[in-house]
Structure formats: structure tokens, C-alpha cells
Design a protein around this motif. Structure first.
Motif, short mmCIF file in Angstrom:
data_model
loop_
_atom_site.label_atom_id
_atom_site.label_comp_id
_atom_site.label_asym_id
_atom_site.label_seq_id
_atom_site.Cartn_x
_atom_site.Cartn_y
_atom_site.Cartn_z
N LYS A 259 0.82 -1.20 0.00
CA LYS A 259 0.00 0.00 0.00
C LYS A 259 0.86 1.25 0.00
O LYS A 259 0.57 2.24 -0.69
N ARG A 260 1.93 1.22 0.79
CA ARG A 260 2.81 2.39 0.86
C ARG A 260 3.46 2.66 -0.50
O ARG A 260 3.54 3.81 -0.95
N LEU A 261 3.88 1.58 -1.18
CA LEU A 261 4.51 1.75 -2.48
C LEU A 261 3.51 2.26 -3.51
O LEU A 261 3.85 3.04 -4.40
N GLY A 262 2.24 1.81 -3.37
CA GLY A 262 1.21 2.30 -4.28
C GLY A 262 0.99 3.79 -4.11
O GLY A 262 0.79 4.52 -5.08
N GLU A 263 1.01 4.25 -2.83
CA GLU A 263 0.85 5.68 -2.58
C GLU A 263 2.03 6.47 -3.13
O GLU A 263 1.86 7.57 -3.67
N PRO B 184 13.12 13.45 -2.92
CA PRO B 184 14.32 12.67 -3.23
C PRO B 184 15.23 12.46 -2.03
O PRO B 184 16.11 11.62 -2.04
N PHE B 185 15.04 13.26 -0.97
CA PHE B 185 15.90 13.14 0.20
C PHE B 185 15.24 12.33 1.32
O PHE B 185 15.79 12.21 2.40
N SER B 186 14.04 11.76 1.01
CA SER B 186 13.34 10.95 2.00
C SER B 186 14.04 9.62 2.18
O SER B 186 14.69 9.11 1.29
N VAL B 187 13.90 9.04 3.38
CA VAL B 187 14.53 7.74 3.64
C VAL B 187 13.88 6.65 2.81
O VAL B 187 14.39 5.55 2.69
N THR B 188 12.70 6.94 2.21
CA THR B 188 12.03 5.95 1.39
C THR B 188 12.22 6.24 -0.10
O THR B 188 11.48 5.74 -0.93
N SER B 189 13.21 7.04 -0.44
CA SER B 189 13.44 7.37 -1.84
C SER B 189 14.08 6.19 -2.55
O SER B 189 14.32 5.14 -1.97
N ALA C 210 7.47 3.31 -8.99
CA ALA C 210 6.79 4.24 -9.89
C ALA C 210 6.20 3.52 -11.08
O ALA C 210 5.31 4.04 -11.75
N ASN C 211 6.68 2.31 -11.37
CA ASN C 211 6.19 1.57 -12.51
C ASN C 211 5.02 0.65 -12.14
O ASN C 211 4.46 -0.03 -12.99
N SER C 212 4.70 0.57 -10.84
CA SER C 212 3.61 -0.30 -10.38
C SER C 212 2.28 0.41 -10.57
O SER C 212 2.19 1.62 -10.45
N SER C 213 1.25 -0.36 -10.87
CA SER C 213 -0.08 0.21 -11.06
C SER C 213 -0.97 -0.15 -9.89
O SER C 213 -0.72 -1.10 -9.15
N ASN C 214 -2.07 0.61 -9.70
CA ASN C 214 -3.00 0.33 -8.62
C ASN C 214 -3.67 -1.03 -8.81
O ASN C 214 -3.98 -1.72 -7.85
N GLU C 215 -3.87 -1.42 -10.08
CA GLU C 215 -4.51 -2.71 -10.34
C GLU C 215 -3.65 -3.86 -9.84
O GLU C 215 -4.15 -4.84 -9.30
N THR C 216 -2.33 -3.73 -9.99
CA THR C 216 -1.43 -4.77 -9.50
C THR C 216 -1.50 -4.88 -7.99
O THR C 216 -1.53 -5.97 -7.42
#
Length: 444
Positions: free
Chosen positions: A139-143, A153-158, A179-185
């Protein structure tokens, strides 16, 4: 019940409305247990009969001895009650002495909890925990994917940051490619995991039951005195009628009911008790509350609030008198003094800590007067009682006596909130047998 406020009103004394579910689970007698397999299964909750133990090593029969007369007591109830998300199989055992000379004395009712480490279920819990973490990461990656170029770009999750869950990275891909992941996936993966949880529910329950089988063959427990035949102890949610509407001034704000997670009303637990010299309002409230379901034998509300039976010393300690301002001593200093109201607030001196881990003890459940009726065989038939008949049966039990029988009003059981399993040197045990605290309020 405390007297209602004069401003309380309702359009009708029989106002229609849906009942409100509380956080309390009620234990109700549900017929005799006849299957030998179920009698030997610790996951089958029961009233009377012989215990089915969880620990591999059978506990000593002295666990059931009355502390007054030293004779073994009869099993009152055995409850299958594992803590949520715990790897331990768990059952609670309560014994009571019916000898008249032992009534109204501490030690005539005792409660123990048996624990056993369930390795297979523990592994399943770890898998479920890992899957939950993977879902949260997905979910976090989707957001982050939705944010696109707006990601800091300076975030620890960059980019270049790897997932702390290696398995999640393998399933859902490297966070750098988020960034290449879709919500459907994301939805597809979550849906597959939910289906997996549903499919494992049945096998998980089977695993729990299969791991709790025990036997009392060639054991002193098999020859111990018992209430026979044992009865199933089934559970049902407690429902109360809605409270009457209150008349409030125009524009006044009305606070919402206290609701716990899951939508269950817990506001009843915060209702105060008023001091009164005229009637025992505690007993009146007890009778009224029990009258909504007169067949209840157990009230189970882990880390909840007990329902006191009468205004005795135990009530005084569990529901202490709140501090108040001193009354004025000079005539001009008149002030309005409201009645003192009591709420559940036990001190550490009342509920002694767990002797093993020194942790806090919390309310878990209490035995109700109808359990005495069941054990005496008063309600051996299947006749359904009316509300008035239930009230009369409860009051008869509370105020009646017998040459041989229990005379308590309610027995409150307080358990270690940590459900600890450490030994004397601090090492975790796989089999545990621990005595818990019992506070008894005797009949009026």
C-alpha cells in the motif's frame, strides 16, 4: 439502578429500537456432552464434569483443593479462551467448594489457567504477520507511485532504499521500481492474500482443536468428585435495550456513546454508581442487568469492567469513593454538593500483581448465580423461562440456601494481562499452569 434524572424522558415506555451489543460475551448452558472425544478435548468449554488439561504434564490434583477444608473441589467451569494473536493454546479452569463450613471464606473458589505452546499455530501466526507487513508495504509503495515526481528525493524511502521485508520485495518488486507499479497490481496482490487468509481459516481452526486433545486415563482426576453429566458452555453476545432519549436544551452538545473497535457499545462500563443509604443500588442494577438474559452463567469481558453484585467491601475496593472538595465551614460559603459517583478503578493493592512476571492483573470473567442453578439441576429441563420467571429464579438463588451448596453471588476472576509463561529464572516455558486471583461477593 441509580435513579434516573428528572429531565430524562421518552415518547413511549415501550419505545421501539434496535438492541445495543456490548463488549460482554455471555456463557450459556447448552446441553450434555456425550462424546468421549469432546470430553477429552480442552478446546470444548464446559460446565461441570472433569477437566481436560492443556499442559503435557498433568497438574497436581492439589490444584483443586479447597484452602479451607483441604478436600478436592468440583470443577465449576472450564473455558477455552486463548488470547488474540497468541501462539499459546489457553484454557481457564474454576473450582468451587460446596461444603457449608467453607462458604464466605477466601480459598473456597480457585481459578487456574493452563497454557501450551502451539508450534504449528505459532508458525502460522508468523506467516500471517509477514503477509500483513507485506500488504502494508505494498500500500505504501502504491501511494508513492501516485505521487510520482512529487516524491521527496531526500526521503529515507526514496529510490535505492530496499524493503525491510525481503519476501515482500521478491513478490511486489524492488521499491525503487515502485513508480512503474499500477493500482490494479496492488489490488490484485491484496485480493490474493485475502483469499489465502480465508482458505486457511478452516484449517487453522482444525489445527487449534487437534492440538488440544488430552486424556485423564489412569489419573487421580478421573476419580475426583464432579458435577455430572458435564454440559456444553456456549457463548452469545450481550444485547441491551436502547437507552431512552434525553431531553436537552436547544443547541446543547450531546456526547456520543463510547464504542470500541468493532462497533460494540461500552458506555455501560462507565456508568457511575451513586451512594445511597436507602437501597442497595448495586444489587438493583445487578438484578436488572442480569434480567435481560437470565440464563447467563458466565460473563466474559477480558480487560473490561466487572458487574458488581452488592455494595460490600469488594465493591468498595473496585469502585472506590472519588475524592471531593471539603464542605464549607462558614455560613456565607454555601455551595451545591452533588452525590458522589463511583466508577471502576481498582488499585494495585486490591489486585495483587502476577507473582510470576509482576505484571498487572485485569478482569477476565465472572461466574453468575444461574451457574448454581445449573449445577444443582434446577434447570435440567429445556423449558424457556419468561423474564419474570428468570428474575424470580435468580433472586431465589441469591437469597436461598441449602444444607450443602454454594452461596456466592458472583465470583470475579482477574488474570495476568501478559498471559506470562516464564519460570523462576525468567525462561519462557512451553507448558504453563498458573493460579489466578478470584474475588468473591457472597449472597445477600
Amino acid at each position: 439502578m441509580p435513579p434516573s434524572d428528572e429531565d430524562d424522558w421518552s415518547d413511549s415506555d415501550e419505545e421501539l429500537g434496535s438492541e445495543v451489543e456490548t463488549s460482554v460475551l455471555l456463557g450459556i448452558s447448552d446441553g450434555p456432552i456425550t462424546s468421549d472425544n469432546e470430553l477429552a478435548d480442552a478446546a470444548v468449554s464446559r460446565i461441570g464434569g472433569h477437566p481436560a488439561f492443556l499442559p503435557t504434564n498433568e497438574p497436581p490434583i492439589s490444584s483443586s483443593q479447597c484452602k479451607i477444608c483441604s478436600f478436592p473441589m468440583e470443577l465449576l467451569v472450564q473455558m477455552w479462551c486463548p488470547f488474540e494473536n497468541s501462539p499459546m493454546d489457553r484454557a481457564l479452569y474454576v473450582w468451587g467448594c460446596a461444603n457449608p463450613g467453607c462458604q464466605r471464606k477466601n480459598g473456597s473458589v480457585r481459578a487456574w489457567r493452563g497454557l501450551r505452546f502451539n508450534e504449528k499455530y505459532a508458525a502460522k501466526l508468523q506467516t500471517k504477520l509477514a503477509r500483513k507487513r507485506e500488504q502494508e508495504e505494498t500500500k505504501r509503495l502504491g501511494e508513492l507511485a501516485k505521487l510520482g515526481s512529487k516524491t521527496n528525493p531526500f526521503s529515507v524511502t526514496s529510490t535505492k532504499t530496499t524493503s525491510s521485508f525481503a519476501l515482500g520485495a521478491q513478490i511486489f518488486g524492488d521499491p525503487a521500481s515502485g513508480a512503474n507499479s499500477s493500482n490494479e497490481t496492488v489490488k490484485k496482490e491484496l485480493s490474493e492474500n485475502e483469499e489465502s487468509d480465508n482458505e486457511s481459516a478452516t484449517s487453522e481452526q482444525t489445527l487449534l482443536i487437534a492440538m488440544t486433545n488430552a486424556t485423564l486415563s489412569e489419573s487421580p482426576w478421573a476419580a475426583a468428585s464432579a458435577y455430572l453429566p458435564p454440559l456444553y458452555l456456549s457463548t452469545a453476545s450481550e444485547y441491551l435495550p436502547p437507552k431512552p432519549k434525553a431531553k436537552v436544551p436547544f443547541g446543547a452538545q450531546v456526547s456520543e456513546l463510547a464504542v470500541e473497535e468493532g462497533g460494540k457499545d461500552i458506555s455501560w462500563a462507565f456508568e457511575p454508581y451513586e451512594n445511597s443509604l436507602e437501597v442497595d443500588q448495586v444489587f438493583e442494577r445487578f438484578i436488572k442487568r442480569v434480567g435481560y438474559e437470565g440464563e447467563q452463567c458466565i460473563r466474559y469481558d477480558l480487560n473490561g469492567t466487572p458487574l458488581p453484585f452488592s455494595s460490600d467491601k469488594i465493591f468498595e475496593t473496585l469502585f472506590p469513593t472519588p475524592s471531593s472538595d471539603p464542605l464549607p465551614v462558614t455560613k456565607p460559603d454555601f455551595k451545591v454538593v452533588f452525590p458522589q459517583r463511583r466508577t471502576y478503578s481498582p488499585s494495585s493493592s486490591v489486585l495483587s500483581p502476577c507473582p510470576s512476571c509482576k505484571g498487572k492483573r485485569v478482569f477476565e470473567c465472572q461466574l453468575m448465580p444461574n451457574l448454581i442453578n445449573i449445577l444443582r439441576g434446577v434447570e435440567s429441563n429445556s423449558k424457556k423461562l419468561s423474564d419474570e420467571e428468570r428474575r424470580a429464579a435468580v433472586q431465589k438463588t441469591l437469597k436461598g440456601g441449602s444444607e450443602k451448596g454454594m452461596e456466592w453471588g458472583t465470583c470475579m476472576i482477574f488474570s495476568c494481562e501478559n498471559d506470562c509463561r516464564i519460570d523462576a529464572v525468567g525462561k519462557e516455558e512451553k507448558d504453563v499452569w498458573r493460579e489466578e486471583l478470584v474475588l468473591v461477593q457472597w449472597d445477600v
